[in-house]
Design an enzyme around this catalytic site. Structure first.
Site, PDB file in Angstrom:
ATOM      1  N   LYS A  49      82.799 -26.399 -30.145  1.00  0.00           N
ATOM      2  CA  LYS A  49      82.462 -26.233 -28.720  1.00  0.00           C
ATOM      3  C   LYS A  49      82.086 -27.594 -28.120  1.00  0.00           C
ATOM      4  O   LYS A  49      82.526 -27.942 -27.025  1.00  0.00           O
ATOM      5  CB  LYS A  49      81.321 -25.210 -28.555  1.00  0.00           C
ATOM      6  CG  LYS A  49      81.794 -23.777 -28.811  1.00  0.00           C
ATOM      7  CD  LYS A  49      80.666 -22.756 -28.938  1.00  0.00           C
ATOM      8  CE  LYS A  49      81.254 -21.396 -29.323  1.00  0.00           C
ATOM      9  NZ  LYS A  49      80.240 -20.350 -29.528  1.00  0.00           N
ATOM     10  N   GLN A  80      74.072 -19.881 -30.004  1.00  0.00           N
ATOM     11  CA  GLN A  80      75.060 -19.387 -30.961  1.00  0.00           C
ATOM     12  C   GLN A  80      74.498 -18.176 -31.701  1.00  0.00           C
ATOM     13  O   GLN A  80      73.368 -18.201 -32.192  1.00  0.00           O
ATOM     14  CB  GLN A  80      75.433 -20.516 -31.943  1.00  0.00           C
ATOM     15  CG  GLN A  80      76.547 -20.165 -32.913  1.00  0.00           C
ATOM     16  CD  GLN A  80      77.892 -19.931 -32.238  1.00  0.00           C
ATOM     17  OE1 GLN A  80      78.184 -20.484 -31.190  1.00  0.00           O
ATOM     18  NE2 GLN A  80      78.714 -19.103 -32.851  1.00  0.00           N
ATOM     19  N   ASP A  99      78.192 -17.423 -21.764  1.00  0.00           N
ATOM     20  CA  ASP A  99      78.780 -16.435 -22.673  1.00  0.00           C
ATOM     21  C   ASP A  99      79.103 -15.126 -21.957  1.00  0.00           C
ATOM     22  O   ASP A  99      79.889 -14.316 -22.443  1.00  0.00           O
ATOM     23  CB  ASP A  99      77.779 -16.100 -23.791  1.00  0.00           C
ATOM     24  CG  ASP A  99      78.054 -16.839 -25.084  1.00  0.00           C
ATOM     25  OD1 ASP A  99      79.230 -17.117 -25.371  1.00  0.00           O
ATOM     26  OD2 ASP A  99      77.087 -17.124 -25.808  1.00  0.00           O
TER      27      ASP A  99
HETATM   28  N1  GUN Z   1      79.031 -15.962 -32.347  1.00  0.00           N
HETATM   29  C1  GUN Z   1      80.284 -15.495 -32.539  1.00  0.00           C
HETATM   30  N2  GUN Z   1      80.960 -15.468 -31.371  1.00  0.00           N
HETATM   31  C2  GUN Z   1      80.113 -15.925 -30.425  1.00  0.00           C
HETATM   32  C3  GUN Z   1      80.238 -16.151 -29.025  1.00  0.00           C
HETATM   33  O1  GUN Z   1      81.263 -15.885 -28.399  1.00  0.00           O
HETATM   34  N3  GUN Z   1      79.126 -16.654 -28.409  1.00  0.00           N
HETATM   35  C4  GUN Z   1      77.986 -16.923 -29.067  1.00  0.00           C
HETATM   36  N4  GUN Z   1      76.961 -17.401 -28.370  1.00  0.00           N
HETATM   37  N5  GUN Z   1      77.844 -16.734 -30.372  1.00  0.00           N
HETATM   38  C5  GUN Z   1      78.907 -16.241 -31.042  1.00  0.00           C
END
Ligand code: GUN
Length: 299
Positions: A51, A95, A118
């Site tokens: 990311k 996350q 998100d």
């Molecule tokens: N963990 C797995 N997929 C995601 C996601 O799309 N966003 C976040 N914040 N954590 C994740």
């Protein structure tokens, strides 16, 4: 046709980079994404690194905040509160999963909904369920930005279908899985595109006969190669959201038996190189959208 999320996301990120390059002159700065990782889960570390790299590649500012596994819920909530008040931060992502001693729900609710890139904040989730227009177009940064944040993976799935030229309106779309992160929101987005939607899950009876009637099949159940050729109609469009491990070889695979399905489908997405890169791409877009909403109070 194999729809490469990798290629599509590369193109969309190039479009975003061009747009972001105009921001310092137009707005005085570039969007800033803050990513928080609690603990040392190896998969989460990889996602967070990717990311940050994607953000930098398109010219966004990115901060990654790594916290020890032992971080308390209060400490994390205090950090989120500080980032909420920080005018220089446009997007905040924690996350998931967070360690067991921290409430995921409290964390997601603590993030300012305007900075929730998100789309997991309850108000953003609720807005998705009452918003009736088609919120996803086949390009990065739309002329008309939806007034709330869409979750990244479902947004990426719709983008892939559109980019592959799949007609969604009036079609029977079957979603395998009912999670808050993928199954439910992707079903709503398909409904907004005027599909007739069926959601299937572990208790669904006669699952194979339902999937066999799907014009569009979205697999998001987290079971390696669960969807076999006999479950899919000839000419269907299949998007595989699974990120699974082959139980024998341990190699990365999806929820779909790709090798045996690919000649049957009009469109199919691979794993890896399918939905995964699109999720990150849509996160970048969500960060830019959060930034642009700040400067366009009518949004
Ligand atoms: N963990 C797995 N997929 C995601 C996601 O799309 N966003 C976040 N914040 N954590 C994740």
């Amino acid at each position: 046709m194999i729809i490469s999320g990798k290629e599509l996301s590369t193109r969309l990120k190039q479009e975003m980079a061009v747009e972001v390059a105009t921001f310092p002159e137009r707005f005085g700065r570039v969007p800033h994404l803050a990513v928080i990782l609690v603990g040392e889960d190896p998969a989460s570390q990889t996602y967070v690194r990717n990311k940050g790299l994607a953000a930098e590649k398109i010219g966004l500012r990115s901060s990654t905040i790594r916290l020890a596994e032992s971080t308390t819920e209060e400490e994390l909530l205090n950090l989120i509160s500080a980032l909420n008040s920080d005018e220089s931060v446009d997007g905040i992502l924690v996350q998931l999963p967070v360690p067991r001693h921290i409430s995921e729900q409290k964390v997601l609710e603590a993030i300012d909904r305007a900075k929730d890139v998100d789309g997991f904040h309850p108000l953003n989730m609720a807005d998705l369920w009452r918003y009736r227009k088609s919120p996803v177009e086949d390009k990065a940064i739309q002329d008309e930005i939806p007034p709330f944040t869409l979750p990244c993976t479902p947004k990426g799935v719709i983008r892939m279908l559109k980019a592959a030229g799949v007609e969604i309106s009036g079609k029977h779309a079957v979603v395998l899985g009912r999670s808050n992160i993928v199954g439910l929101p992707v079903a709503k987005l398909l409904l907004n595109e005027d599909a007739t939607v069926t959601i299937c899950h572990s208790r669904t009876r006669d699952l194979a006969s339902i999937t066999a009637s799907a014009d569009i099949l979205i697999a998001a159940i987290g079971k390696p190669r669960f969807v076999t050729a006999d479950m899919v109609k000839e000419g269907a469009a299949v998007i595989d959201v699974g990120i699974d491990r082959d139980p024998v070889t341990g190699s990365l695979c999806g929820d779909v038996d790709f090798e045996n399905l690919k000649d049957r489908c009009s469109v199919i997405s691979p794993v890896p190189g399918g939905v995964g890169p699109m999720t990150i791409c849509c996160l970048m877009e969500n960060t830019i959208e959060a930034f642009l909403r700040k400067f366009s109070p009518q949004l």
